[in-house]
Motif scaffolding. Structure first.
Motif, mmCIF file in Angstrom:
data_model
loop_
_atom_site.group_PDB
_atom_site.id
_atom_site.type_symbol
_atom_site.label_atom_id
_atom_site.label_comp_id
_atom_site.label_asym_id
_atom_site.label_seq_id
_atom_site.Cartn_x
_atom_site.Cartn_y
_atom_site.Cartn_z
ATOM 1 N N ILE A 43 20.368 9.395 18.770
ATOM 2 C CA ILE A 43 20.308 10.008 17.494
ATOM 3 C C ILE A 43 19.146 10.860 17.524
ATOM 4 N N GLY A 44 18.003 10.551 18.102
ATOM 5 C CA GLY A 44 16.696 11.451 18.209
ATOM 6 C C GLY A 44 17.079 12.399 19.097
ATOM 7 N N GLY A 45 17.500 11.823 20.345
ATOM 8 C CA GLY A 45 17.564 12.992 21.533
ATOM 9 C C GLY A 45 18.796 14.355 20.892
ATOM 10 N N LEU A 46 19.471 13.959 20.280
ATOM 11 C CA LEU A 46 20.548 15.056 19.757
ATOM 12 C C LEU A 46 20.147 15.582 18.436
ATOM 13 N N ARG A 47 19.085 15.093 17.718
ATOM 14 C CA ARG A 47 18.549 15.610 16.594
ATOM 15 C C ARG A 47 19.523 15.405 15.229
ATOM 16 N N LEU A 48 20.114 14.276 15.145
ATOM 17 C CA LEU A 48 21.098 14.039 14.215
ATOM 18 C C LEU A 48 20.640 13.333 12.988
ATOM 19 N N GLU A 49 19.290 13.067 13.020
ATOM 20 C CA GLU A 49 18.757 12.170 11.938
ATOM 21 C C GLU A 49 19.021 12.438 10.591
#
Length: 73
Positions: A43-49
């Motif tokens: 989630i953090g790596g894909l900036r989905l927060e």
């Protein structure tokens, strides 16, 4: 169980929830650490927060039954 009592299901719906990926990630804090860490990395790596996610956990359901052989609700 309903069939044995003389009923049949004529409508079955479940209702999901819409929250951000960050919120759903926070719900994983009580799972094993590796599950939380792996999900957090993705989630953090894909900036989905702050992106929204619809998730149907099947914990809110609508069920309509009728006597077997009769018209629906």
């Amino acid at each position: 169980m309903l069939g044995k009592a003389g009923f049949e299901v004529v409508l079955l719906k479940s209702y999901g929830r819409i929250f951000t990926y960050g919120y759903w990630l926070s719900r994983l804090k009580n799972y094993p650490r590796w599950v939380f860490a792996a999900a957090g990395a993705v989630i953090g790596g894909l900036r989905l927060e702050n992106k929204f996610l619809y998730l149907d956990t099947r914990d809110s359901m609508e069920l309509c039954v009728a006597e077997a052989g009769l018209a629906g609700c």
